[in-house]
Design a protein around this motif. Structure first.
Motif, PDB file in Angstrom:
ATOM      1  N   ASN A 186     114.622 -41.283   0.695  1.00 14.79           N
ATOM      2  CA  ASN A 186     114.755 -40.278   1.754  1.00 14.79           C
ATOM      3  C   ASN A 186     114.079 -40.745   3.037  1.00 14.79           C
ATOM      4  OD1 ASN A 186     116.168 -38.423   0.163  1.00 14.79           O
ATOM      5  ND2 ASN A 186     114.287 -37.523  -0.635  1.00 14.79           N
ATOM      6  N   TYR A 187     114.808 -40.607   4.145  1.00 13.15           N
ATOM      7  CA  TYR A 187     114.232 -40.969   5.442  1.00 13.15           C
ATOM      8  C   TYR A 187     113.016 -40.094   5.727  1.00 13.15           C
ATOM      9  CZ  TYR A 187     113.723 -42.114  10.324  1.00 13.15           C
ATOM     10  OH  TYR A 187     113.215 -42.546  11.525  1.00 13.15           O
ATOM     11  N   SER A 188     111.983 -40.693   6.313  1.00 10.57           N
ATOM     12  CA  SER A 188     110.761 -39.939   6.563  1.00 10.57           C
ATOM     13  C   SER A 188     110.118 -40.359   7.878  1.00 10.57           C
ATOM     14  CB  SER A 188     109.765 -40.126   5.412  1.00 10.57           C
ATOM     15  OG  SER A 188     109.311 -41.469   5.356  1.00 10.57           O
ATOM     16  N   PHE A 189     109.255 -39.498   8.370  1.00 12.25           N
ATOM     17  CA  PHE A 189     108.423 -39.808   9.532  1.00 12.25           C
ATOM     18  C   PHE A 189     107.129 -39.027   9.408  1.00 12.25           C
ATOM     19  CE2 PHE A 189     111.285 -36.360  10.731  1.00 12.25           C
ATOM     20  CZ  PHE A 189     110.412 -35.398  11.215  1.00 12.25           C
ATOM     21  N   THR A 190     106.104 -39.464  10.122  1.00 12.75           N
ATOM     22  CA  THR A 190     104.789 -38.822  10.052  1.00 12.75           C
ATOM     23  C   THR A 190     104.411 -38.276  11.418  1.00 12.75           C
ATOM     24  OG1 THR A 190     104.074 -40.276   8.256  1.00 12.75           O
ATOM     25  CG2 THR A 190     102.350 -39.163   9.518  1.00 12.75           C
ATOM     26  N   ILE A 218     112.826 -43.390  15.267  1.00 16.24           N
ATOM     27  CA  ILE A 218     114.027 -42.591  15.462  1.00 16.24           C
ATOM     28  C   ILE A 218     113.857 -41.226  14.797  1.00 16.24           C
ATOM     29  CG2 ILE A 218     115.214 -43.533  13.429  1.00 16.24           C
ATOM     30  CD1 ILE A 218     117.815 -43.380  15.077  1.00 16.24           C
ATOM     31  N   ILE A 219     114.257 -40.189  15.516  1.00 17.72           N
ATOM     32  CA  ILE A 219     114.154 -38.815  15.034  1.00 17.72           C
ATOM     33  C   ILE A 219     115.569 -38.249  14.889  1.00 17.72           C
ATOM     34  CG2 ILE A 219     113.238 -36.504  15.518  1.00 17.72           C
ATOM     35  CD1 ILE A 219     111.120 -38.645  14.927  1.00 17.72           C
ATOM     36  N   PRO A 220     115.842 -37.507  13.811  1.00 16.94           N
ATOM     37  CA  PRO A 220     117.187 -36.947  13.627  1.00 16.94           C
ATOM     38  C   PRO A 220     117.590 -36.058  14.803  1.00 16.94           C
ATOM     39  CG  PRO A 220     115.926 -36.766  11.598  1.00 16.94           C
ATOM     40  CD  PRO A 220     114.967 -37.220  12.655  1.00 16.94           C
ATOM     41  N   LYS A 221     118.887 -35.847  14.945  1.00 17.13           N
ATOM     42  CA  LYS A 221     119.394 -35.023  16.041  1.00 17.13           C
ATOM     43  C   LYS A 221     118.911 -33.580  15.887  1.00 17.13           C
ATOM     44  CE  LYS A 221     123.730 -32.971  14.448  1.00 17.13           C
ATOM     45  NZ  LYS A 221     125.110 -32.662  14.848  1.00 17.13           N
ATOM     46  N   ASN A 222     119.023 -32.809  16.977  1.00 13.81           N
ATOM     47  CA  ASN A 222     118.617 -31.407  16.944  1.00 13.81           C
ATOM     48  C   ASN A 222     119.380 -30.647  15.860  1.00 13.81           C
ATOM     49  OD1 ASN A 222     117.092 -32.111  19.127  1.00 13.81           O
ATOM     50  ND2 ASN A 222     118.008 -30.654  20.549  1.00 13.81           N
ATOM     51  N   GLY A 223     118.648 -29.792  15.147  1.00 12.35           N
ATOM     52  CA  GLY A 223     119.272 -29.005  14.101  1.00 12.35           C
ATOM     53  C   GLY A 223     118.247 -28.587  13.058  1.00 12.35           C
ATOM     54  N   VAL A 224     118.745 -28.020  11.971  1.00 16.13           N
ATOM     55  CA  VAL A 224     117.898 -27.506  10.894  1.00 16.13           C
ATOM     56  C   VAL A 224     118.106 -28.361   9.645  1.00 16.13           C
ATOM     57  CG1 VAL A 224     117.336 -25.490   9.486  1.00 16.13           C
ATOM     58  CG2 VAL A 224     118.067 -25.180  11.866  1.00 16.13           C
ATOM     59  N   TYR A 225     117.002 -28.712   8.980  1.00 21.21           N
ATOM     60  CA  TYR A 225     117.033 -29.666   7.875  1.00 21.21           C
ATOM     61  C   TYR A 225     116.236 -29.143   6.682  1.00 21.21           C
ATOM     62  CZ  TYR A 225     118.615 -33.018  11.407  1.00 21.21           C
ATOM     63  OH  TYR A 225     119.328 -33.658  12.390  1.00 21.21           O
ATOM     64  N   ILE A 226     116.631 -29.609   5.502  1.00 18.56           N
ATOM     65  CA  ILE A 226     115.869 -29.395   4.276  1.00 18.56           C
ATOM     66  C   ILE A 226     114.888 -30.557   4.139  1.00 18.56           C
ATOM     67  CG2 ILE A 226     116.004 -29.170   1.768  1.00 18.56           C
ATOM     68  CD1 ILE A 226     118.951 -28.291   2.186  1.00 18.56           C
ATOM     69  N   VAL A 227     113.595 -30.236   3.950  1.00 19.82           N
ATOM     70  CA  VAL A 227     112.578 -31.288   3.963  1.00 19.82           C
ATOM     71  C   VAL A 227     111.518 -31.041   2.899  1.00 19.82           C
ATOM     72  CG1 VAL A 227     112.884 -31.668   6.445  1.00 19.82           C
ATOM     73  CG2 VAL A 227     111.090 -30.112   5.650  1.00 19.82           C
ATOM     74  N   GLU A 228     110.717 -32.066   2.692  1.00 22.07           N
ATOM     75  CA  GLU A 228     109.451 -31.947   1.980  1.00 22.07           C
ATOM     76  C   GLU A 228     108.362 -32.539   2.873  1.00 22.07           C
ATOM     77  OE1 GLU A 228     109.817 -32.136  -2.729  1.00 22.07           O
ATOM     78  OE2 GLU A 228     110.692 -33.906  -1.792  1.00 22.07           O
ATOM     79  N   GLY A 229     107.167 -31.951   2.785  1.00 21.25           N
ATOM     80  CA  GLY A 229     106.033 -32.456   3.536  1.00 21.25           C
ATOM     81  C   GLY A 229     104.948 -32.943   2.594  1.00 21.25           C
ATOM     82  N   LEU A 230     104.353 -34.070   2.924  1.00 22.98           N
ATOM     83  CA  LEU A 230     103.281 -34.638   2.102  1.00 22.98           C
ATOM     84  C   LEU A 230     101.996 -34.699   2.915  1.00 22.98           C
ATOM     85  CD1 LEU A 230     102.275 -36.143  -0.483  1.00 22.98           C
ATOM     86  CD2 LEU A 230     103.009 -38.267   0.634  1.00 22.98           C
ATOM     87  N   TRP A 231     100.950 -34.049   2.401  1.00 26.50           N
ATOM     88  CA  TRP A 231      99.615 -34.200   2.965  1.00 26.50           C
ATOM     89  C   TRP A 231      98.594 -33.975   1.857  1.00 26.50           C
ATOM     90  CZ3 TRP A 231     102.626 -29.866   3.933  1.00 26.50           C
ATOM     91  CH2 TRP A 231     102.098 -28.618   3.575  1.00 26.50           C
ATOM     92  N   GLN A 232      97.487 -34.674   1.984  1.00 25.75           N
ATOM     93  CA  GLN A 232      96.413 -34.597   0.983  1.00 25.75           C
ATOM     94  C   GLN A 232      96.955 -34.782  -0.437  1.00 25.75           C
ATOM     95  OE1 GLN A 232      94.723 -30.765   2.064  1.00 25.75           O
ATOM     96  NE2 GLN A 232      93.429 -31.674   3.650  1.00 25.75           N
ATOM     97  N   ASP A 270      97.785 -35.012   9.463  1.00 25.16           N
ATOM     98  CA  ASP A 270      98.960 -35.881   9.529  1.00 25.16           C
ATOM     99  C   ASP A 270      99.842 -35.563   8.333  1.00 25.16           C
ATOM    100  OD1 ASP A 270      98.323 -37.350  11.865  1.00 25.16           O
ATOM    101  OD2 ASP A 270      96.902 -38.554  10.730  1.00 25.16           O
ATOM    102  N   ILE A 271     101.097 -35.184   8.607  1.00 26.59           N
ATOM    103  CA  ILE A 271     102.026 -34.796   7.554  1.00 26.59           C
ATOM    104  C   ILE A 271     103.223 -35.738   7.580  1.00 26.59           C
ATOM    105  CG2 ILE A 271     103.599 -32.990   6.750  1.00 26.59           C
ATOM    106  CD1 ILE A 271     101.665 -30.920   7.747  1.00 26.59           C
ATOM    107  N   THR A 272     103.568 -36.263   6.409  1.00 27.86           N
ATOM    108  CA  THR A 272     104.761 -37.091   6.284  1.00 27.86           C
ATOM    109  C   THR A 272     105.922 -36.209   5.835  1.00 27.86           C
ATOM    110  OG1 THR A 272     103.489 -39.077   5.761  1.00 27.86           O
ATOM    111  CG2 THR A 272     105.816 -39.065   5.113  1.00 27.86           C
TER     112      THR A 272
END
Length: 306
Positions: A186-190, A218-232, A270-272
């Motif tokens: 899965n594509y990710s960014f922090t 690179i950041i995805p285009k404007n819109g709404v996405y299903i995601v997961e966030g990773l921290w700690q 910082d959240i991935t």
């Protein structure tokens, strides 16, 4: 995995099997080459080496080029380590490096510095000043300086038609499923959580507002996405909006994530963000109530996905 930040730092008593390139994305095509690299070192007392660059070469050779990248160097390092290579060299690609002729690169870098036994390279790889050398030159230099050249054929690389450019285009167009299929993950960014206008919490959808410090990512285009966030070291499911919030103010572009299972204070963390799928384009609603109704539906869509 040992990481070197310059070719001059590298040292090994063993002969090496090498591949080189930008490896942006470390996608399935790259992984195919790396697997060949690892197979070549087994039972031969050889070490694997990936040579890549601190900057994308195009950003140095073409001053006007503002290429967006799939990985930061830290992300790329993590992905390559998961592949199981022995050594990673992240070398600064500058004007003087780009001036090396094909033979100078082979003799002074591959032979004298990296103790090469074999190189594995894509069928279309070009190298040396003005990218003037190709696989045929490399085979000639291999015979001259006593190392093997293994070519990855066009058929092998192209059978799944993967390239970093195609993945970048898919992400830019919101086609996250296709991008993830090409990447093999899965594509990710922090991003760092900063204080926003806190409007989401007034309608039951508090959000973490993220700032991405690396401007080349690179950041995805404007819109709404299903995601997961990773921290700690904990993963949380959620949905993300990228855009200008046209129903609210429609001015500045923001990245906001609503997590379904936490009320934790996230400021300065910082959240991935791992992006799973695209739900819909950003829309201007006639009222806040219409927006809230749509957000509730987006949440149902996201939870159904998981």
């Amino acid at each position: 995995m040992k990481v070197f930040h310059s070719i001059s730092e590298f040292t090994s008593q063993k002969r090496t099997v090498i591949t080189l390139g930008t490896f942006d994305g470390v996608h399935l095509g790259h992984q195919k080459i790396i697997n060949r690299l690892l197979n070549s070192t087994q039972n031969n007392n050889l070490e694997s080496v990936v040579l890549t660059f601190l900057q994308h070469p195009r950003s140095v050779l073409q001053a006007e080029n503002t290429i967006k990248l799939l990985n930061t160097n830290a992300e790329k390092t993590d992905l390559l380590e998961k592949c199981g290579i022995d050594n990673l060299i992240i070398h600064t690609f500058d004007a003087s490096f780009s001036e090396l002729t094909g033979e100078e690169f082979v003799k002074t870098i591959l032979v004298d510095k990296l103790n090469i036994h074999k190189i594995i390279i894509g069928y279309d790889h070009r190298f040396g000043k003005n990218r003037s050398s190709d696989i045929h030159d490399l085979i000639y230099f291999g015979k001259k300086y006593h190392f093997d050249v293994e070519q990855i054929s066009a058929e092998e690389i192209d059978e799944i038609s993967i390239s970093s450019t195609k993945i970048r285009n898919a992400i830019s167009n919101g086609n996250i499923k296709l991008a993830n299929q090409y990447l093999g993950y899965n594509y990710s960014f922090t991003g760092k959580v900063v204080t926003g206008k806190q409007l989401g919490r007034t309608i039951g959808f508090p959000t973490a507002n993220l700032i991405i410090e690396n401007q080349q990512k690179i950041i995805p285009k404007n819109g709404v996405y299903i995601v997961e966030g990773l921290w700690q070291n904990t993963t949380h499911r959620g949905m993300m909006n990228i855009g200008t919030k046209p129903t609210i103010d429609g001015k500045n572009t923001t990245i906001e994530v609503h997590f379904f299972d936490t009320n934790q204070d996230l400021y300065d963390l910082d959240i991935t963000i791992s992006v799973h799928d695209f739900i819909r384009d950003e829309v201007k609603f006639n009222s806040i109530n219409e927006l809230k109704t749509q957000l509730e539906q987006d949440k149902i869509t996201s939870l159904d996905y998981f």
